[in-house]
Design a protein around this motif. Structure first.
Motif, mmCIF file in Angstrom:
data_model
loop_
_atom_site.group_PDB
_atom_site.id
_atom_site.type_symbol
_atom_site.label_atom_id
_atom_site.label_comp_id
_atom_site.label_asym_id
_atom_site.label_seq_id
_atom_site.Cartn_x
_atom_site.Cartn_y
_atom_site.Cartn_z
ATOM 1 N N TRP A 1 0.834 -1.194 0.000
ATOM 2 C CA TRP A 1 0.000 0.000 0.000
ATOM 3 C C TRP A 1 0.872 1.247 0.000
ATOM 4 O O TRP A 1 1.953 1.261 0.599
ATOM 5 C CB TRP A 1 -0.905 0.007 1.231
ATOM 6 C CG TRP A 1 -2.125 -0.830 1.101
ATOM 7 C CD1 TRP A 1 -3.373 -0.419 0.741
ATOM 8 C CD2 TRP A 1 -2.231 -2.244 1.302
ATOM 9 N NE1 TRP A 1 -4.244 -1.487 0.716
ATOM 10 C CE2 TRP A 1 -3.570 -2.617 1.054
ATOM 11 C CE3 TRP A 1 -1.313 -3.245 1.669
ATOM 12 C CZ2 TRP A 1 -4.012 -3.931 1.164
ATOM 13 C CZ3 TRP A 1 -1.745 -4.550 1.771
ATOM 14 C CH2 TRP A 1 -3.084 -4.882 1.517
ATOM 15 N N HIS A 2 0.402 2.262 -0.702
ATOM 16 C CA HIS A 2 1.092 3.553 -0.728
ATOM 17 C C HIS A 2 0.770 4.281 0.579
ATOM 18 O O HIS A 2 -0.239 4.964 0.706
ATOM 19 C CB HIS A 2 0.634 4.361 -1.945
ATOM 20 C CG HIS A 2 1.245 5.721 -2.034
ATOM 21 N ND1 HIS A 2 0.903 6.611 -3.022
ATOM 22 C CD2 HIS A 2 2.162 6.350 -1.269
ATOM 23 C CE1 HIS A 2 1.588 7.731 -2.853
ATOM 24 N NE2 HIS A 2 2.343 7.590 -1.792
ATOM 25 N N VAL B 1 -5.516 0.725 -5.830
ATOM 26 C CA VAL B 1 -6.100 2.023 -6.156
ATOM 27 C C VAL B 1 -7.622 1.891 -6.106
ATOM 28 O O VAL B 1 -8.189 0.917 -6.598
ATOM 29 C CB VAL B 1 -5.631 2.533 -7.536
ATOM 30 C CG1 VAL B 1 -6.058 1.609 -8.666
ATOM 31 C CG2 VAL B 1 -6.117 3.953 -7.782
ATOM 32 N N THR B 2 -8.270 2.843 -5.458
ATOM 33 C CA THR B 2 -9.728 2.880 -5.365
ATOM 34 C C THR B 2 -10.228 4.171 -6.021
ATOM 35 O O THR B 2 -9.449 5.120 -6.201
ATOM 36 C CB THR B 2 -10.182 2.819 -3.903
ATOM 37 O OG1 THR B 2 -9.548 3.870 -3.156
ATOM 38 C CG2 THR B 2 -9.833 1.473 -3.275
ATOM 39 N N ARG C 1 -9.306 7.230 -4.259
ATOM 40 C CA ARG C 1 -7.886 7.317 -3.894
ATOM 41 C C ARG C 1 -7.739 7.636 -2.402
ATOM 42 O O ARG C 1 -6.955 8.498 -1.988
ATOM 43 C CB ARG C 1 -7.153 8.358 -4.758
ATOM 44 C CG ARG C 1 -7.007 7.918 -6.210
ATOM 45 C CD ARG C 1 -6.085 8.787 -7.022
ATOM 46 N NE ARG C 1 -5.941 8.269 -8.370
ATOM 47 C CZ ARG C 1 -4.963 7.453 -8.779
ATOM 48 N NH1 ARG C 1 -4.044 7.065 -7.921
ATOM 49 N NH2 ARG C 1 -4.920 7.027 -10.028
ATOM 50 N N GLY D 1 -6.358 2.988 -0.984
ATOM 51 C CA GLY D 1 -6.263 2.874 -2.431
ATOM 52 C C GLY D 1 -5.699 4.120 -3.059
ATOM 53 O O GLY D 1 -6.247 4.651 -4.029
ATOM 54 N N LEU D 2 -4.587 4.569 -2.518
ATOM 55 C CA LEU D 2 -3.995 5.833 -2.978
ATOM 56 C C LEU D 2 -3.381 5.714 -4.365
ATOM 57 O O LEU D 2 -3.248 6.695 -5.090
ATOM 58 C CB LEU D 2 -2.937 6.295 -1.963
ATOM 59 C CG LEU D 2 -2.480 7.735 -1.997
ATOM 60 C CD1 LEU D 2 -3.642 8.693 -1.826
ATOM 61 C CD2 LEU D 2 -1.432 7.979 -0.898
ATOM 62 N N GLY D 3 -2.981 4.491 -4.733
ATOM 63 C CA GLY D 3 -2.390 4.303 -6.058
ATOM 64 C C GLY D 3 -0.973 4.836 -6.148
ATOM 65 O O GLY D 3 -0.278 5.015 -5.155
ATOM 66 N N ARG D 4 -0.547 5.094 -7.378
ATOM 67 C CA ARG D 4 0.797 5.602 -7.620
ATOM 68 C C ARG D 4 0.943 7.016 -7.058
ATOM 69 O O ARG D 4 -0.008 7.793 -7.019
ATOM 70 C CB ARG D 4 1.100 5.640 -9.129
ATOM 71 C CG ARG D 4 1.429 4.293 -9.738
ATOM 72 C CD ARG D 4 1.696 4.441 -11.239
ATOM 73 N NE ARG D 4 2.747 5.418 -11.497
ATOM 74 C CZ ARG D 4 4.044 5.130 -11.637
ATOM 75 N NH1 ARG D 4 4.436 3.874 -11.568
ATOM 76 N NH2 ARG D 4 4.928 6.077 -11.876
ATOM 77 N N GLU E 1 -0.693 0.159 -10.650
ATOM 78 C CA GLU E 1 -1.943 0.338 -9.910
ATOM 79 C C GLU E 1 -2.935 -0.755 -10.290
ATOM 80 O O GLU E 1 -3.112 -1.045 -11.480
ATOM 81 C CB GLU E 1 -2.603 1.682 -10.252
ATOM 82 C CG GLU E 1 -1.872 2.913 -9.800
ATOM 83 C CD GLU E 1 -2.656 4.176 -10.167
ATOM 84 O OE1 GLU E 1 -3.568 4.088 -11.015
ATOM 85 O OE2 GLU E 1 -2.344 5.240 -9.615
ATOM 86 N N PRO F 1 -7.074 -2.062 -9.010
ATOM 87 C CA PRO F 1 -8.196 -1.965 -8.075
ATOM 88 C C PRO F 1 -8.313 -3.263 -7.278
ATOM 89 O O PRO F 1 -7.858 -4.329 -7.728
ATOM 90 C CB PRO F 1 -9.404 -1.754 -8.993
ATOM 91 C CG PRO F 1 -9.000 -2.350 -10.292
ATOM 92 C CD PRO F 1 -7.512 -2.137 -10.417
#
Length: 316
Positions: free
Chosen positions: A6-7, A27-28, A31, A35-38, A50, A52
């Motif tokens: 996780w980020h 990633v959501t 975000r 699920g913050l992603g890149r 990334e 989901p």
């Protein structure tokens, strides 16, 4: 190897994803924290992917890096299985130190990795397998110019975090030199502390601009009382800044003689700030020592090698 992570901690993760693997970050749509992603303010390589949550079951995850207690349940929910896992602890314990029980005590078979030896000493891991992999930093280069005779401070949310981050010490440091305080949630810090604008300015910059801005200041001040080991301190050393820091947690290990001034005496620390501001030649020499020390102990290659060894152990 495909690693789910996780980020959570941008600076640390920026170093970790420089390795040879594929790093899958959830990633959501919103975000949010899970699920913050890149990263958007750090430079991450293309091997950070990334996905989901609904696509993680088929993502071929080989190992998971946990960083928060609830992530263990997310692994079961999103992957539908339990691949090898490592719990990475970024922080020093809070609460009833030194009796604070680590969450990994409730996760049998999950090894615990600390980022400092101080943290390993202070957390109660209840017999879990533990290791220390010290920080590594993507070298920003010897950027220091010191052209602005101010002290740089980097801290996020100094008003909310208060004494933990040494926010109450900033007026004393501001008597020694004007302060430039960088970080999230620093807006209005001068008014909160009752300081004139010419003694304390706040700056919220992207990571890409932060190092250049720091490097223009004469000295780096690290007023934080209780933290693991601020990566901003190590980044300042990599930049070639002389550092002035409280002698708390892991700082005495990170800043050797010749790299700056470390003390718990405010008179010693403020005098050091005055000396560095008044003497740019000495500031440069000490900053060069700080950079050499940081490269030797917190270089990226050593960090990635240490993680490579551990990941091979937990996945074999």
């Amino acid at each position: 190897m495909r690693i789910l992570i996780w980020h959570v901690h941008g600076s640390w993760t920026t170093a970790f994803v420089q390795g040879p693997h594929t790093y899958v970050v959830p990633v959501t749509p919103d975000r949010g924290p899970d699920g913050l992603g890149r990263a958007r303010t750090f430079d991450w390589p293309d091997n950070v992917v990334e996905l989901p949550p609904e696509r993680l079951r088929d993502a071929g995850i080989d190992v998971v890096i946990l960083q928060r207690p609830h992530e263990h349940a997310l692994v079961e929910q999103w992957l539908g299985r339990r691949p090898p896992m490592v719990y990475l602890e970024h922080n020093a314990p809070h609460g009833d130190v030194p009796d604070t029980r680590h969450p990994v005590a409730e996760l049998p078979g999950v090894p615990l990795v600390h980022v400092t030896h101080f943290n390993r000493l202070m957390w109660d891991a209840a017999g879990a397998d533990t290791a220390v992999i010290e920080h590594g930093v993507v070298d920003p280069g010897p950027l220091w110019t010191g052209e602005i005779p101010h002290a740089a401070v980097v801290v996020n949310e100094p008003v909310r975090r208060g004494r933990t981050t040494g926010t109450d010490l900033l007026p004393t440091f501001a008597e020694a030199a004007p302060l430039d305080v960088f970080g999230m949630g620093t807006d209005g810090i001068a008014g909160h502390l009752g300081l004139a604008a010419d003694r304390c300015r706040s700056h919220e910059l992207d990571q890409r601009d932060l190092h250049v801005a720091m490097a223009r200041r004469r000295v780096y001040v690290h007023p934080i009382r209780w933290t693991s080991l601020g990566l901003s301190l190590l980044e300042a050393m990599h930049i070639g800044m002389p550092v002035v820091a409280l002698a708390t947690t892991e700082v005495t290990e990170a800043v050797p003689d010749g790299a700056g001034v470390v003390s718990n005496r405010m008179d010693v620390l403020t005098e050091a700030v005055r000396d560095f501001v008044a003497d740019p030649v000495r500031a440069r020499l000490v900053g060069e020592g700080a950079r050499a020390a940081a490269l030797a102990r917190y270089g990226l290659s050593r960090f990635l090698d240490d993680w490579e060894r551990l990941l091979k152990e937990v996945t074999r």
